[in-house]
Design an enzyme around this catalytic site. Structure first.
Site, PDB file in Angstrom:
ATOM      1  CB  CYS A 134      91.404 -10.082   7.609  1.00  0.00           C
ATOM      2  SG  CYS A 134      91.958 -11.797   7.411  1.00  0.00           S
ATOM      3  CB  CYS A 137      88.947 -12.783   7.810  1.00  0.00           C
ATOM      4  SG  CYS A 137      90.475 -12.920   8.754  1.00  0.00           S
ATOM      5  CG  ASP A 138      86.061 -10.327   6.697  1.00  0.00           C
ATOM      6  OD1 ASP A 138      85.617 -11.336   7.263  1.00  0.00           O
ATOM      7  OD2 ASP A 138      86.460  -9.321   7.314  1.00  0.00           O
TER       8      ASP A 138
END
Length: 312
Positions: A134, A137-138
């Protein structure tokens, strides 16, 4: 009808737990069923920075526990049990599990989706330690570092473009055939000076020492293997895998209203089956994040409450 739940939620990820919170707080008799770890993919996330209210040290485990404890504080019942099948055509729905059968006035399906994995050595070992699925997300964890993206579809190319906001260089390892990438996205990627294409390199293994340090590639034409290593001075580099996802809908059988295994709903999370709702990543939707799953769960609970008021 004392032994019948108002709402049974299948799946204990952010959508299911959010739904459980809203339903139980509305004084509905609520049951959440989860077959594996509570929290779903959220539980497995090492650090979470993009959920509103998350602290600097928020982890998937800590956020899952907060979701769960808050839902339980309002009387939500949470049971670990695997659902074998759903009987949804009658007014009172039946949820058949491996060790028990439950009945409810409404059912919310929140079983999520599973990211497809490469299935190579090192992938699971370094998940959350350099390996991610992701960009949203990251991506920020790899600010100023090199990033390797694996995938040959629209999502891989779109995420590679997104990751150029963080990485100093993004390498995109993909198949030579780019027929799955729409022309406009392909053009954007090609015009991005930070992206370098690796059209014949197939990843074989991920290696490291606590964090990702290198990957082994095999050239699809020559068969020659090469090692892509972390640059001197960098602690690690990111390996982002975008080879698709699969909905956790196998147990639904011939459920009415599926699109490639994902459940079709309207804005109120209603499916084509009266009294049955869906929330989170199991839905046919474009954005799959913790915050959108939680929102889906809240909407599903409110819609279920309205359905019960009108039909019971």
């Amino acid at each position: 009808m004392d032994n019948i739940y108002d709402i049974i939620i299948v799946g204990g990820g952010p959508a299911g737990l959010s739904c459980g919170l809203y339903a139980s707080r509305a004084k509905l008799k609520t049951l959440v069923l989860e077959k594996d770890s509570m929290g779903g993919q959220m539980f497995l996330t090492g650090s979470i920075e993009n959920y509103p209210g998350s602290s600097e040290i928020s982890t998937g485990m800590s956020l899952t526990n907060r979701f769960k404890e808050q839902a339980e504080s309002f009387g939500c019942e949470i049971i670990k049990n695997k659902v074998a099948k759903l009987e949804l055509n009658d007014k009172i729905k039946t949820v058949v599990c491996e060790t028990e059968t439950y009945k409810a006035k409404t059912v919310v399906i929140a079983t999520g989706a599973t990211r497809r994995k490469l299935g190579i050595p090192g992938e699971d070992e370094f998940s959350g330690k350099g390996v991610s699925y992701c960009a949203t997300c990251d991506g920020s964890f790899f600010q100023g570092l090199e990033i390797l993206v694996i995938g040959s579809g629209n999502s891989a190319f779109e995420e590679a473009i997104e990751l150029t906001k963080f990485g100093k260089k993004v390498y995109l390892a993909h198949r030579k055939d780019l027929s799955k990438v729409t022309p406009v996205i392909l053009e954007r990627a090609r015009k991005n000076e930070k992206i370098e294409f690796l059209p014949q390199e197939e990843i074989q293994e991920i290696k490291g020492d606590g964090l990702v340090k290198s990957v082994i590639f095999k050239n699809s034409e020559s068969g020659q293997e090469t090692e892509f290593c972390v640059k001197e001075g960098d602690p690690t580099f990111g390996v982002f895998v975008f080879i698709g996802s699969k909905p956790n809908s196998q147990f639904l059988g011939e459920f009415s209203g599926l699109e490639n295994g994902y459940i079709l709903t309207n804005r109120e999370m209603e499916t084509k089956v009266p009294g049955v709702f869906a929330a989170g990543d199991i839905r046919a939707k474009s954005v799959r994040q913790i915050v959108t799953a939680a929102a889906d769960g809240a909407i599903a609970a409110i819609s279920a409450e309205k359905y019960i008021t009108e039909n019971f």
